[in-house]
Design a protein around this motif. Structure first.
Motif, PDB file in Angstrom:
ATOM      1  N   ILE B  22       0.840  -1.192   0.000  1.00 19.14           N
ATOM      2  CA  ILE B  22       0.000   0.000   0.000  1.00 19.14           C
ATOM      3  C   ILE B  22       0.879   1.247   0.000  1.00 19.14           C
ATOM      4  O   ILE B  22       0.623   2.208  -0.727  1.00 19.14           O
ATOM      5  N   GLY B  25       2.255   1.835  -3.349  1.00 17.49           N
ATOM      6  CA  GLY B  25       1.194   2.374  -4.204  1.00 17.49           C
ATOM      7  C   GLY B  25       0.967   3.839  -3.918  1.00 17.49           C
ATOM      8  O   GLY B  25       0.831   4.662  -4.834  1.00 17.49           O
ATOM      9  N   LEU B  26       0.971   4.192  -2.650  1.00 15.49           N
ATOM     10  CA  LEU B  26       0.766   5.596  -2.286  1.00 15.49           C
ATOM     11  C   LEU B  26       1.883   6.462  -2.854  1.00 15.49           C
ATOM     12  O   LEU B  26       1.646   7.580  -3.299  1.00 15.49           O
ATOM     13  N   THR B  29       1.118   7.031  -6.588  1.00 15.34           N
ATOM     14  CA  THR B  29       0.057   8.004  -6.851  1.00 15.34           C
ATOM     15  C   THR B  29       0.491   9.403  -6.440  1.00 15.34           C
ATOM     16  O   THR B  29       0.122  10.380  -7.091  1.00 15.34           O
ATOM     17  N   PHE B  30       1.294   9.510  -5.396  1.00 20.95           N
ATOM     18  CA  PHE B  30       1.694  10.849  -4.991  1.00 20.95           C
ATOM     19  C   PHE B  30       2.625  11.464  -6.018  1.00 20.95           C
ATOM     20  O   PHE B  30       2.543  12.649  -6.309  1.00 20.95           O
ATOM     21  N   ARG B  32       2.550  10.852  -9.134  1.00 21.87           N
ATOM     22  CA  ARG B  32       1.668  11.179 -10.262  1.00 21.87           C
ATOM     23  C   ARG B  32       0.925  12.498  -9.997  1.00 21.87           C
ATOM     24  O   ARG B  32       0.713  13.305 -10.891  1.00 21.87           O
ATOM     25  N   LEU B  33       0.587  12.679  -8.737  1.00 17.01           N
ATOM     26  CA  LEU B  33      -0.157  13.868  -8.317  1.00 17.01           C
ATOM     27  C   LEU B  33       0.591  15.149  -8.663  1.00 17.01           C
ATOM     28  O   LEU B  33      -0.004  16.169  -8.979  1.00 17.01           O
ATOM     29  N   PRO B  36       2.247  17.113 -14.384  1.00 16.18           N
ATOM     30  CA  PRO B  36       1.169  17.791 -15.128  1.00 16.18           C
ATOM     31  C   PRO B  36       0.210  16.777 -15.748  1.00 16.18           C
ATOM     32  O   PRO B  36       0.535  15.606 -15.935  1.00 16.18           O
ATOM     33  N   ALA B  37      -0.981  17.259 -16.091  1.00 19.18           N
ATOM     34  CA  ALA B  37      -2.027  16.387 -16.637  1.00 19.18           C
ATOM     35  C   ALA B  37      -1.636  15.864 -18.008  1.00 19.18           C
ATOM     36  O   ALA B  37      -0.916  16.515 -18.760  1.00 19.18           O
ATOM     37  N   GLU B  38      -2.109  14.685 -18.293  1.00 19.98           N
ATOM     38  CA  GLU B  38      -1.796  14.039 -19.581  1.00 19.98           C
ATOM     39  C   GLU B  38      -2.841  14.338 -20.643  1.00 19.98           C
ATOM     40  O   GLU B  38      -2.639  14.069 -21.807  1.00 19.98           O
ATOM     41  N   THR B  39      -3.992  14.814 -20.205  1.00 26.26           N
ATOM     42  CA  THR B  39      -5.129  14.868 -21.124  1.00 26.26           C
ATOM     43  C   THR B  39      -5.100  16.120 -21.979  1.00 26.26           C
ATOM     44  O   THR B  39      -4.373  17.071 -21.714  1.00 26.26           O
ATOM     45  N   GLU B  41      -7.365  19.217 -23.461  1.00 27.74           N
ATOM     46  CA  GLU B  41      -8.615  19.918 -23.120  1.00 27.74           C
ATOM     47  C   GLU B  41      -9.366  20.179 -24.413  1.00 27.74           C
ATOM     48  O   GLU B  41      -9.080  21.124 -25.134  1.00 27.74           O
TER      49      GLU B  41
END
Lengths: 390, 179, 567
Positions: B22, B25-26, B29-30, B32-33, B36-39, B41
């Protein structure tokens, strides 16, 4: 001001306090949901909600755009949506209990808030007076007693919905909450064993726990998280389970139960469940902070009183000793810790996958409960030895 | 059905407590936090459409601006969701294209049904229907989401033609080159 | 040892499978019996054999005999009689079976021969498939898929021929597509007896054409379109309307005369696009008249009735039935049944007549037979009315009896089952004297005069049976749904009968047949589902004395007519 407050009729006082709780918890829960969306988006490499904006704010340079990008207006939009959406009530439900369940969910969620102290100020005698709506001596017991009523709303919702998935969700909720309540309660007993030395008047007050963590000296100022890490761990895990948060959100479990107990709910009724879940989370974080993270004490071995003293010493300003300033300061410190804990809740949710139901049960009964009992026995013996020698 | 028993890897005590896993995993994710965003707009930023993209099916004209479709209805036949509906018709005498004989009177593609599979393009013997780079279709009514013949030609435009099959036929008919 | 099992049967061996077939069968038909497909274009089972397409080439051989002793020559390897294979391929259509004939249809030589023939046929065939109406039912497409070589070696220019020749009012010729099989020529000459088609010029100039100054305009011209194996002859009516692979095929019967030609109705999504003949060797072979192919147009005709009317106002079915029952109770009723109704409808009409105690007359439609597929009696189902007992004698012309009864005032209500009473012989004055209940499909003077109109279905929109001139009961099936507002005749009749006092439970063909089988002895053993597609011949002897109007047509010879009792 305090005199004016004291002169009010107790019922009016109660009403104002109740209103204050609603006014604070609802937006807080909303903000938590917003934060949850944002945190999940960032963890998943998305920008998250960033479109809604009130026209007037759009005219403000930078700040308007910043707030929009942060998604704060989505919070209002969501709230308004929940208020004005059509209230669907499926034809096959038990209408009375169906409507009752969200209300029952709200009651314990809001009631527990009243017994949680969220700050302190010092009276003229230098005693720390905790800021709490209802300073009951049973403290934590009240929290446990009332918050465990929350499971009834889940069971009621699952049962009143009169369909399979909600029913399964309700059943799971009851089993899970009961299982983890045991470990949770057992895990905090060492804390109270510690603060209730033989001969002293016994208390379950949360404020007292904080008081113990503000004592001078090495052992006195130690936060209980360092003193009893296993208790803190068990309490935290049980807290996850008790608030139905991932990885323990069996009652909802979208993957296998569609929406769990609230599958048939929508609009405002659903939002009540939502708010209840978040307020449970807030209260849980608060209790955890008070028990193990020193409450409103800024740092381990640095009690609030010392901080205020230093501030006064540095500035020589009278307002640093004013109860209002100290109250706000302590509230800020306390809220900061709560927010950090809530972030951990979210962080875990978007990291850890959901347990299987059998794993949840196994973990609760076969791992956590024995561990809690062992922990209790160990600390009981240890505290007895320490207090005997002292 | 054969049953293959698999030896499960025995977990260490640390693994059985879930805690190290865990925590790692944390950590992931941290990290990743903070990135910058991958998406993309979408309405402001548009993706670059690669060649060969299968967008909205369209009808195309040949370089002389003439209709290529002869309404053979093979696309209508092959269309898995039955999105295409053609009303065949005769090319009138005196139009200069009467040697083609057949052309669509109406050609409707229901974009609510279309699954962008491209089978219509693949099956077309006249190379008249192409899935081009248009990918965004919106409308307020079902009727708006049906592309009629004129709209299909508007979307399709003109594509180069390597064969000019019907021109060759016309020349052959006019000069009678076989005899 | 191969020996004929019966004097008229010949045992042949096709691709190793032995079968006994009647003498005179050709190899294509014999192969069909053992499910071996011999591809062919010019051969048609109902036309003479010419053997000019060469597609049906097969390899054949006969058992070897010693020329001197006539003793069988045995093959030591197999122990059987040796087969002398003919070293060149033979045409299957022109080769009749003979005892011990051996045929190979899959040998390399046959495959080679087929590929060669296909290649030659395709040399000048245009690549018209996308615009060709035959695509999907084109023998050339099928055969080139099955037996062609798959690519073209022909680099020269293809022939150019006229693309859109009107051979007649209903047939369009595309000369480029023609493969010169001459089926259409043979059909015109042999079946239609209208020898207008022929080839002119030679070699690749050969062209199908009409005799100068004449047209292919006989009433059977569209059969040439059906038998054309390619898209050379196309129906002007069906041209470019719809691809055949979209069309649903429903078995039907041509209702234009008592011949009862078997047909297929081709429809898509409730719209009929064409009608073609269905093979029935006992009735119409593979032919039908052009006039029967356009009948589908009545389905979408402007005059179609779609609203139930009572006294000119729109109404609902139950209201109309109620009003009709009231009318029938109020006065003396006569029923005008129809020779166009199905057997089931006539059965219910008889029930209605019995319930109302009303006399029944049928409208007679006698015209000229064409000695082929249009018989003199233009009612498709007068025999049905006889068999179901609706009438006992043949209908008299012009409804004279009914007219007289109306004039005499003994009939005040007439129930017409789709018959135009004005056209059938009643005068306008007579029509105004009576209340007419009209169950029909299209508007006409009778519907205009009718008090109650209940729109019903055409032949294409319902299932049922007709009994043709041979007393062959044949069924047809619902091809398309009826228009909104029209009700199935059987439903209307069943409700009328029930309203008249006799309860009828069944208003669908299937259940109704149980009643029919119980009450009509001649149909006692049948159910609708069990009726074969080619019909079932009933016993005609009870009706031998009736003076039927039909003359000789294909597969029908009228019985020697007894001398009329009176002049």
């Amino acid at each position: 001001m305090i005199d004016f407050w004291s002169s009010l009729h107790p019922v009016v006082q109660g009403l104002i306090k109740g209103l204050a709780v609603i006014m604070v918890i609802f937006p807080l829960a909303g903000a938590c949901s917003m934060a949850e969306r944002k945190v999940s988006a960032w963890m998943q490499g998305r920008p998250g909600p960033n479109r809604a904006i009130v026209p007037w704010f759009a005219w403000i340079p930078f700040v308007g755009t910043f707030l929009q990008r942060l998604g704060v207006f989505h919070l209002m939009a969501d709230g308004a949506k929940f208020l004005f959406k059509e209230e669907p009530v499926p034809g096959h439900v038990n209408k009375l209990y169906f409507a009752l369940a969200p209300a029952i969910a709200m009651m314990p969620a809001l009631t527990t808030v009243t017994v949680v102290p969220f700050g302190a100020y010092f009276n003229s005698a230098g005693e720390a007076i905790p800021l709490v709506l209802a300073n009951v001596d049973v403290g934590l017991l009240a929290v446990f007693a009332v918050s465990s009523l929350g499971v009834y709303s889940l069971i009621l919702a699952g049962w009143a919905s009169n369909s399979k998935y909600p029913f399964l969700g309700g059943v799971r909720a009851s089993a899970q909450l009961i299982s983890y309540e045991l470990s949770m309660t057992l895990s905090v007993i060492p804390v109270f064993l510690w603060i209730n030395a033989p001969g002293t008047p016994g208390t379950m007050s949360l404020a007292k726990v904080v008081e113990f963590q503000s004592l001078p000296g090495f052992w006195g100022g130690t936060w209980f998280v360092f003193l009893m890490p296993l208790s803190a761990f068990i309490f935290l895990v049980s807290l996850f389970a008790e608030t139905n948060r991932q990885p323990f959100d069996m009652p909802e479990s979208e993957a296998d139960l569609v929406g769990g107990f609230h599958t048939e709910y929508g609009a405002f009724k659903w939002s009540l469940f939502f708010v209840a879940e978040y307020s449970h989370m807030i209260v849980g974080s608060g209790v955890f902070t008070l028990l193990f993270f020193g409450g409103w004490n800024p740092l381990p071995w640095l009690p609030l009183a010392d901080l205020v003293g230093w501030l006064h010493h540095a500035t020589h300003a009278a307002w640093t000793l004013h109860p209002l300033f100290v109250g706000v300061l302590s509230l800020g410190i306390f809220l900061g810790k709560v927010v950090a804990l809530i972030f951990i809740f979210m962080w875990v949710r978007w990291t850890v996958p959901r347990f299987r139901y059998d794993q949840v049960m196994k973990l609760g009964w076969q791992k956590l409960l024995p561990l809690a009992i062992a922990n209790l026995i160990f600390y009981a013996l240890a505290i007895a030895l320490i207090q005997k020698s002292a | 059905m054969a049953v293959i028993p698999l030896e499960r890897k025995t977990l260490s005590l640390a693994e059985r407590t879930y805690v190290p896993q865990i925590l790692s995993g944390l950590k992931t994710t941290f990290k990743r936090l903070l990135k910058p965003a991958e998406t993309m707009e979408y309405p402001e930023q548009r993706p670059a459409i690669p060649p060969g993209y299968r967008g909205v099916p369209t009808l195309v004209r040949d370089p002389h601006g003439r209709e290529k479709c002869v309404s053979c209805q093979l696309c209508e036949f092959v269309c898995p969701p039955k999105a295409i509906r053609i009303t065949p018709g005769e090319v009138p005498e005196g139009s200069g294209r009467e040697h083609v004989e057949k052309g669509p009177q109406a050609f409707d593609i229901d974009m609510l049904r279309c699954i962008y599979c491209g089978l219509c393009q693949e099956v077309c013997p006249e190379e008249a229907i192409f899935l081009q780079n248009q990918y965004s279709m919106t409308g307020y009514t079902r009727e708006e989401m049906v592309n009629h013949k004129d709209r299909l030609y508007e979307l399709g435009g003109t594509l180069p033609d390597a064969h000019f099959k019907w021109d060759k036929k016309k020349v052959a008919a006019e000069h009678g080159n076989a005899h | 040892m191969i020996a004929p099992t019966k004097p008229d049967l010949v045992t042949v061996n096709i691709d190793g499978k032995e079968i006994a077939v009647p003498k005179g069968t050709n190899v294509i038909e014999a192969a069909r019996l053992v499910n071996v497909d011999v591809p062919h274009y010019c051969y048609h089972p109902k036309l003479t054999v010419v053997g000019n397409c060469r597609m049906c080439l097969i390899e054949m051989g006969l058992p070897a005999v010693d020329p001197a002793t006539k003793a069988p020559v045995m093959d030591p390897a197999t122990g059987k009689q040796k087969i002398n294979w003919i070293p060149r391929p033979q045409i299957g259509c022109g080769t009749n079976v003979s005892p011990g004939l051996h045929v190979r249809t899959t040998s390399p030589m046959v495959k080679d021969a087929r590929e060669g023939v296909m290649e030659f046929l395709l040399i000048n065939h245009p690549l018209d498939c996308p615009i060709c109406d035959q695509a999907g039912e084109c023998k050339l497409q099928e055969q080139s898929t099955g037996y062609g070589r798959g690519y073209s070696r022909f680099v020269e220019q293809k022939n150019v021929k006229p693309k859109r020749t009107q051979l007649g009012p209903r047939v369009t010729l595309d000369d480029e597509r023609c493969i010169l099989c001459s089926r259409c020529i043979r059909f015109s000459k042999e079946v239609a007896k209208d020898d207008v088609l022929g080839f002119i010029d030679r070699g690749s100039y050969s062209t199908l054409t009409c005799y100068p100054g004449r047209q292919l305009e006989n009433n059977y011209s569209l059969n040439t379109v059906d038998i054309c194996p390619v898209g050379a002859l196309t129906s002007t009516d069906f041209r470019f309307k719809m691809r055949v692979w979209f069309l649903k095929q429903t078995d039907s019967i041509d209702p234009e005369s008592s011949t009862g030609a078997n047909t297929v109705v081709w429809s898509r999504e409730g719209v009929i696009y064409r009608i073609t003949p269905r093979r029935n060797d006992a009735v119409n072979d593979t032919w039908m008249a052009d006039s029967g192919r356009v009948l589908y147009k009545q389905v979408k005709a402007d005059t179609r009735l779609t609203a139930i009317k009572v006294n000119g106002a729109d109404s609902a079915l139950d209201m109309a039935i109620h009003s009709a029952a009231e009318l029938c109770k109020a006065g003396r009723v006569a029923i005008v049944g129809s020779g166009r109704s199905t057997v089931e409808e006539q059965f219910l009409t008889r029930k209605l007549a019995a319930a109302l105690n009303a006399p029944v007359s049928l409208v007679s439609r006698v015209g000229q037979g064409d000695k082929l597929l249009i018989s003199a009696d233009r009612n498709p189902n007068v025999r049905g009315a006889l068999v179901t007992g609706l009438i006992a004698a043949l209908p008299a012309p012009r409804l004279a009896e009914l007219g007289a009864a109306i004039d005499a005032g003994t009939v005040t209500t007439v129930v017409s089952l789709g018959e135009d009473l004005a056209a059938a012989g009643l005068t306008a004055a007579q029509l105004t004297k009576v209340s007419v209940v009209y169950l029909g499909t299209h508007a006409n003077p009778t519907s205009a005069a009718a008090k109650i109109i209940v729109p019903t279905l055409t032949v294409f929109e319902k299932s049922g049976t007709f009994i043709n001139q041979q007393f062959r009961i044949q069924k047809f099936l619902k091809a398309v749904p009826g228009p909104a507002g029209a009700t199935d005749d059987l439903v209307v009749l069943a409700k009328l009968v029930t309203a008249a006092g006799t309860a009828i439970a069944a208003s669908e063909v299937g259940p109704l047949w149980k009643l029919i089988a119980a009450e009509v002895p001649a149909l006692g053993t049948m159910t609708f589902a069990n009726l074969p597609d080619t019909g079932l011949l009933l016993d005609a002897t009870p009706y031998a004395a009736l003076p039927f109007a039909e003359g000789e047509t294909l597969h029908y010879k009228p019985a020697a007519r007894p001398a009329p009792a009176t002049a």
